[in-house]
Scaffold this active site. Structure first.
Site, PDB file in Angstrom:
ATOM      1  CG  HIS A   1      -1.715  -1.231   1.412  1.00  0.00           C
ATOM      2  ND1 HIS A   1      -3.021  -1.395   0.984  1.00  0.00           N
ATOM      3  CD2 HIS A   1      -1.357  -2.413   1.961  1.00  0.00           C
ATOM      4  CE1 HIS A   1      -3.429  -2.622   1.286  1.00  0.00           C
ATOM      5  NE2 HIS A   1      -2.426  -3.264   1.884  1.00  0.00           N
TER       6      HIS A   1
ATOM      7  CB  SER B   1      13.424  21.841 -15.785  1.00  0.00           C
ATOM      8  OG  SER B   1      12.661  23.020 -15.943  1.00  0.00           O
TER       9      SER B   1
ATOM     10  CE  LYS C   1      12.003  18.911 -11.380  1.00  0.00           C
ATOM     11  NZ  LYS C   1      10.784  19.277 -12.074  1.00  0.00           N
TER      12      LYS C   1
ATOM     13  CD  GLU D   1       8.837  11.736 -15.528  1.00  0.00           C
ATOM     14  OE1 GLU D   1       7.868  12.481 -15.722  1.00  0.00           O
ATOM     15  OE2 GLU D   1      10.003  12.156 -15.411  1.00  0.00           O
TER      16      GLU D   1
END
Ligand code: ARG
Length: 454
Positions: A153, A274, A280, A287
């Site tokens: 979980h 970024s 970043k 992803e």
């Protein structure tokens, strides 16, 4: 090709819609292979002479060379790969090209081509899966002594070995590999010789064709043969499930590489920056591993929807099988090596994982401790739960409750209690087959190596 009974040119926009060469050119090698075998079968059935056969076979090889070299010049009249190859063959070898299609239909032809393509693809994909499995195996072996929190979980649950977490993906991929192997047994069925739908009237030897093309057997029913796309649906399911597995790995690594976890760092070669925020570093590779699952699942869905409700035998709807198939193949071709690269170059932060372990994750071991002293598990579970609550109300860690406090909760607690709060010990207790104990994980890695070697 079929113009005899028509009195009008095809509408331009319909011709565009109807044509498939812009995507099915990728079947050229399979198509030409199938046609060479078919020319040989025609000669065996004495439908063409040996000289004609040789002219066809040589001409087909020349067409193939044009495709290989990128010099094949498509014409507006080429509706699909089958008509394109035949048109060019005619230009190269003359009228004998008109004999190649004797007793054959594009219906059995395209089914044959697609099966050859999928068989080839399965071999390549299995290779790419093995490569990713090897990367997982190497990393698991290198990091065998690293402990981390295991989650259910997404809540801290029990301590595990990092290698145990990673090896879970080895076994998912192992099932994917086996699923492809199993799928191949149903792909390896020859449709050629089924004709348009009713079979071949000219005595073509289908067993010969199957042998020539490497199919394990010939189809049993010509109607089924020309419209069976189950093998593509099965392949796309296997591809979608690979996608789902890579997506889960992607999600784990996106989380674990975030500052909040800090368990791993992706190599710069697999991350992006970024355009706005100079600090970043984004885990784009993983992803995309997560995102690509969407289209893989979509590819399976689009084919299933095309198949559902089709009347028997061939229908042009079936031409819609190819783009989802090619999309899935290209997606996995691009994705699998990148994921393997991410794993191979992944930096593992043992200290951060260790710091994320907390004593509460040994609550189950506390219950096991009571069980070993004769307390029924349900009772032990409840008593340890009380200890957790007590520690929480006092604002201290489970390991910092005094022995006296423990004794008031269960008289079975004794001085050996302090030994329970040892993560390595908790792991070492889990040496049953498939458990996270270091010995069990080493044995697991050994079995995995055996599979890879095979
Ligand atoms: N391009 C077609 C396909 O992919 C080939 C078969 C065409 N058959 C026909 N009867 N029009 O399905």
């Amino acid at each position: 090709m079929w113009g005899g009974r028509f009195s009008k040119q095809m509408d331009d926009r319909f011709a565009y819609l109807n044509a498939s060469l812009r995507f099915d050119w990728r079947l050229y090698a399979a198509d030409i292979r199938g046609s060479r075998a078919y020319a040989r079968a025609l000669a065996r059935a004495h439908l063409i002479s040996e000289m004609e056969r040789d002219a066809l076979v040589d001409g087909l090889t020349r067409v193939e060379q044009e495709f290989d070299a990128g010099t094949f010049a498509a014409q507006p009249s080429d509706e699909d790969i089958h008509t394109a190859v035949e048109r060019r063959l005619g230009e190269l070898v003359g009228a004998v090209a008109g004999k190649l299609h004797t007793g054959r239909s594009r219906n059995d032809q395209v089914a044959t081509d697609t099966r050859l393509f999928v068989l080839d693809t399965i071999r390549n994909l299995q290779f790419a899966i093995r490569n990713l499995q090897s990367a997982i195996l190497e990393k698991s072996e290198q990091q065998l002594d690293v402990l981390m929190p295991g989650y259910t979980h997404l809540q801290r649950a029990q301590p595990i070995l990092f290698s145990h977490w990673l090896m879970a993906y080895f076994w998912m991929l192992e099932r994917d590999h086996a699923r492809l192997r199993d799928c191949a047994t149903r792909v390896s069925v020859l449709p050629l010789g089924a004709g348009a739908l009713a079979g071949n009237a000219l005595g073509i030897d289908r067993d010969f064709l199957a042998r020539e093309l490497g199919f394990a057997r010939v189809s049993d029913n010509s109607i089924d043969a020309v419209s069976d796309r189950d093998f593509i649906a099965e392949f796309l399911f296997a591809a979608a499930l690979i996608g789902a597995h890579l997506s889960r790995l992607g999600e784990d690594l996106v989380l674990y590489s975030s500052a909040e976890f800090g368990f791993v760092t992706l190599d710069d070669a697999y991350a992006t920056g970024s355009s706005l925020m100079p600090q970043k570093k984004n885990p784009d590779a993983m992803e995309l591993a997560r995102g690509k699952a969407g289209r893989l699942i979509g590819d399976l869905m689009s084919l299933l929807v095309v198949l559902k409700g089709l009347p028997s035998s061939y229908n042009k709807d079936l031409q819609e099988d190819k783009e989802p198939l090619f999309d899935a193949v290209d997606t996995l071709d691009a994705l699998l090596p990148v994921v393997a690269g991410v794993i191979r170059t992944l930096r593992v932060h043992a200290d951060k994982m260790r710091a994320a372990l907390d004593a509460a994750m040994l609550a189950t071991d506390l219950a096991d401790y009571l069980v070993r002293r004769g307390v029924p598990f349900r009772d032990a579970h409840r008593r340890v739960g009380e200890a957790v609550k007590l520690a929480e109300t006092r604002g201290i860690a489970l390991a910092d409750l005094s022995l006296d406090a423990y004794k008031t909760i269960a008289p079975e607690f004794d001085a050996a209690l302090k030994d329970v709060f040892d993560f390595a010990r908790a792991l070492a207790a889990r040496e049953t087959v498939g458990g996270t104990g270091p010995g069990a994980v080493r044995a697991q890695i050994g079995r995995a190596k055996g599979i890879i070697k095979e």
